[in-house]
Design an enzyme around this catalytic site. Structure first.
Site, mmCIF file in Angstrom:
data_model
loop_
_atom_site.group_PDB
_atom_site.id
_atom_site.type_symbol
_atom_site.label_atom_id
_atom_site.label_comp_id
_atom_site.label_asym_id
_atom_site.label_seq_id
_atom_site.Cartn_x
_atom_site.Cartn_y
_atom_site.Cartn_z
ATOM 1 N N PRO A 1 22.334 26.189 -40.973
ATOM 2 C CA PRO A 1 21.357 27.082 -41.630
ATOM 3 C C PRO A 1 19.945 26.862 -41.070
ATOM 4 O O PRO A 1 19.167 27.790 -40.966
ATOM 5 C CB PRO A 1 21.408 26.662 -43.102
ATOM 6 C CG PRO A 1 22.599 25.792 -43.261
ATOM 7 C CD PRO A 1 22.999 25.274 -41.924
ATOM 8 N N ASP B 1 13.807 -2.920 12.027
ATOM 9 C CA ASP B 1 12.704 -3.420 12.839
ATOM 10 C C ASP B 1 12.706 -4.937 12.839
ATOM 11 O O ASP B 1 13.367 -5.561 12.034
ATOM 12 C CB ASP B 1 11.375 -2.994 12.193
ATOM 13 C CG ASP B 1 10.878 -1.682 12.743
ATOM 14 O OD1 ASP B 1 11.405 -1.233 13.762
ATOM 15 O OD2 ASP B 1 9.951 -1.114 12.130
ATOM 16 N N LYS C 1 11.512 -5.319 18.631
ATOM 17 C CA LYS C 1 11.401 -6.270 19.727
ATOM 18 C C LYS C 1 11.824 -7.646 19.213
ATOM 19 O O LYS C 1 11.382 -8.094 18.169
ATOM 20 C CB LYS C 1 9.933 -6.329 20.157
ATOM 21 C CG LYS C 1 9.783 -6.699 21.626
ATOM 22 C CD LYS C 1 8.361 -7.093 21.951
ATOM 23 C CE LYS C 1 7.371 -5.956 21.774
ATOM 24 N NZ LYS C 1 5.996 -6.341 22.081
ATOM 25 N N GLY D 1 2.406 -13.179 7.381
ATOM 26 C CA GLY D 1 2.093 -13.068 5.960
ATOM 27 C C GLY D 1 3.355 -13.003 5.115
ATOM 28 O O GLY D 1 4.290 -12.286 5.446
HETATM 29 N N1 SAH Z 1 3.693 0.014 9.393
HETATM 30 C C1 SAH Z 1 3.306 -1.369 9.331
HETATM 31 C C2 SAH Z 1 2.455 -1.768 10.527
HETATM 32 C C3 SAH Z 1 3.210 -1.736 11.818
HETATM 33 S S1 SAH Z 1 2.255 -2.329 13.143
HETATM 34 C C4 SAH Z 1 2.597 -1.662 8.026
HETATM 35 O O1 SAH Z 1 2.247 -0.742 7.283
HETATM 36 O O2 SAH Z 1 2.416 -2.830 7.731
HETATM 37 C C5 SAH Z 1 2.773 -4.007 13.261
HETATM 38 C C6 SAH Z 1 1.640 -4.919 12.860
HETATM 39 O O3 SAH Z 1 1.629 -5.081 11.475
HETATM 40 C C7 SAH Z 1 1.753 -6.314 13.388
HETATM 41 O O4 SAH Z 1 1.291 -6.428 14.722
HETATM 42 C C8 SAH Z 1 0.818 -7.046 12.459
HETATM 43 O O5 SAH Z 1 -0.520 -6.764 12.781
HETATM 44 C C9 SAH Z 1 1.128 -6.343 11.156
HETATM 45 N N2 SAH Z 1 2.123 -7.059 10.330
HETATM 46 C C10 SAH Z 1 3.224 -6.546 9.802
HETATM 47 N N3 SAH Z 1 3.866 -7.450 9.023
HETATM 48 C C11 SAH Z 1 3.131 -8.569 9.076
HETATM 49 C C12 SAH Z 1 3.242 -9.865 8.504
HETATM 50 N N4 SAH Z 1 4.240 -10.181 7.700
HETATM 51 N N5 SAH Z 1 2.283 -10.769 8.778
HETATM 52 C C13 SAH Z 1 1.242 -10.481 9.570
HETATM 53 N N6 SAH Z 1 1.092 -9.269 10.140
HETATM 54 C C14 SAH Z 1 2.014 -8.334 9.913
#
Ligand code: SAH
Length: 420
Positions: free
Chosen positions: A46, A198, A220, A356
């Site tokens: 209803p 990568d 690489k 890092g």
């Molecule tokens: N697309 C990625 C960058 C690629 S270029 C991003 O947004 O982080 C690759 C570069 O990223 C490296 O030569 C270095 O400068 C940096 N990079 C990526 N990971 C890293 C890490 N764990 N510690 C230090 N540098 C890093």
């Protein structure tokens, strides 16, 4: 009723007439579920909720604004009764029983011929949980399972490939720690048939993949040259066209100096569906791993992310504008000279963070004038992020004399002393 006495099954209600008796919130919820399954829903009550009235007005279901009568069951496959009046629900259930129609009775769980499970849909998986007649327990379990599916903690991957083409997801994996990938990225990784990986990014996650997931390494590695970009593009498209779900697992964010745009474009040009999942870029997160915020009240309002010394002439040369260099180790001396040439003081702090978030992370801190020699002395190597600007002062790794600078937000009343 004991749990072993129920027989879980999945009803395909598409286009089949079903009945909902009742017009309150419970009836509304059940009507929605039935509509989602494509059933032809009639609501008898209803009074009905506004939502149910809206559904009726737009033709999604048909609402009969009156009391229930036995003939409402004619021709229906399934009935839900949720009138809020147990005498009516009991009557509906008894009529349904007599006609061998499955009925869910909202007011008498024990007597109900059918039960409604707690349901969640993740991707093309639907889970339904009955938990010993305790709906809240069922919902809590449902939520937990749904979360585990969404985060990729459960094996959501298909084992039968559909006939149609596959797809590509460009997933930003973050800087390397497996906790810094997005929930969506992780889930897509869990569904992948092929992962194109990568050298950088959350490599630990590759170990968790099922043994039959194919991993194609294109980054690489020492002694090996990377697969050329065009070749990577081709691999993505070829694998997707074979019907695979392909994840291109990239370090950081796919669109930050990562050639994600080219990969996405190539996929689209070749008719392959592509999704881009943002990631935590190393440009911001790797400095943070060394306690360096790329902006900080009182120290820097903005930042630039660049790769080499060419772009540096375009970047504001002020200690309060943070410059982040990716792939910058080889050109560090030139980059420092270029920034000094544009007027950045030689005592501007510079931090280098190698690896890092990884176990071998190392932080080197100096000044624009000293950093190239320091980096050479300690053998700084890629991957590393270089941060230039006053924000470096707040790093716990910064030497004590850097910290005497003005960072007003932390100790506003402190006397200003400049470092050199
Ligand atoms: N697309 C990625 C960058 C690629 S270029 C991003 O947004 O982080 C690759 C570069 O990223 C490296 O030569 C270095 O400068 C940096 N990079 C990526 N990971 C890293 C890490 N764990 N510690 C230090 N540098 C890093």
């Amino acid at each position: 009723m004991a749990i072993q006495d129920i027989y879980p099954t999945a009803l395909r209600l598409l286009g089949r007439p079903v009945l909902v008796v009742g017009g309150g919130p419970v009836a509304e919820r059940r009507a929605k579920g039935l509509l989602d399954a494509g059933a032809k829903v009639t609501v008898v009550a209803p009074i009905a909720t506004e939502t149910l009235q809206g559904f009726d007005a737009s033709g999604l279901l048909s609402w009969e604004a009156r009391e229930y009568r036995t003939s409402d069951l004619d021709g229906v496959w399934f009935v839900q009764t949720a009138t809020g009046t147990s005498a009516v629900d009991t009557q509906v259930a008894a009529d349904a029983e007599a006609q061998r129609i499955w009925c869910v009775n909202a007011s008498d769980h024990e007597a109900s011929a059918a039960w409604t499970p707690a349901v969640a849909v993740v991707d093309d998986v639907k889970i339904a949980i009955n938990a010993g007649g305790d709906p809240r327990r069922a919902m809590a379990l449902r939520n937990a399972v749904a979360t585990a599916l969404e985060t990729g903690d459960l094996p959501l991957r298909r084992h039968r490939k559909p006939g149609a083409g596959g797809s590509v997801a460009l997933v930003g994996g973050g800087p390397g720690d497996s906790g810094l990938i997005t929930v969506r990225g992780r889930r897509l990784l869990g569904q992948a048939d092929v992962v194109v990986a990568d050298r950088l990014g959350p490599r630990e996650l590759l170990k968790e993949l099922a043994p039959d997931v194919r991993v194609i390494e294109v980054g690489k590695t020492p002694g090996h040259h990377p697969v050329p970009q065009l070749e990577i593009n081709r691999i993505l498209v070829d694998e997707a066209l074979k019907g695979n779900r392909v994840v291109r697992l990239k370090g950081g964010d796919p669109y930050v100096l990562g050639r994600g745009g080219e990969e996405a474009e190539f996929c689209r040009q070749n008719g392959v569906e592509v999704e881009v999942v943002s990631g935590v870029t190393s440009a911001i997160s790797v400095p943070a791993a060394a306690g360096i915020p790329v902006t900080h009240r009182g120290l820097a309002k903005g930042f630039s992310v660049v790769t080499g010394h060419e772009e540096l002439s375009e970047v504001p040369a002020r200690p309060d504008h943070t410059v982040v260099l990716l792939m910058g180790v080889a050109q560090l001396r030139d980059s420092a000279a270029a920034l000094a040439g544009s007027g950045l003081p030689l005592d501007t702090p510079v931090g280098i963070v190698e690896n890092g978030y990884l176990p071998d992370q190392r932080v080197t801190i100096g000044t624009l004038g000293s950093i190239a020699d320091q980096a050479e002395a300690v053998g700084v190597a890629n991957p590393a992020v270089i941060v230039i600007g006053d924000v470096v002062r707040v790093s716990p790794f910064a030497p004590q004399h850097f910290k005497t600078a003005d960072y007003s937000t932390i100790t506003p009343n402190r006397p200003r002393v400049r470092s050199n």
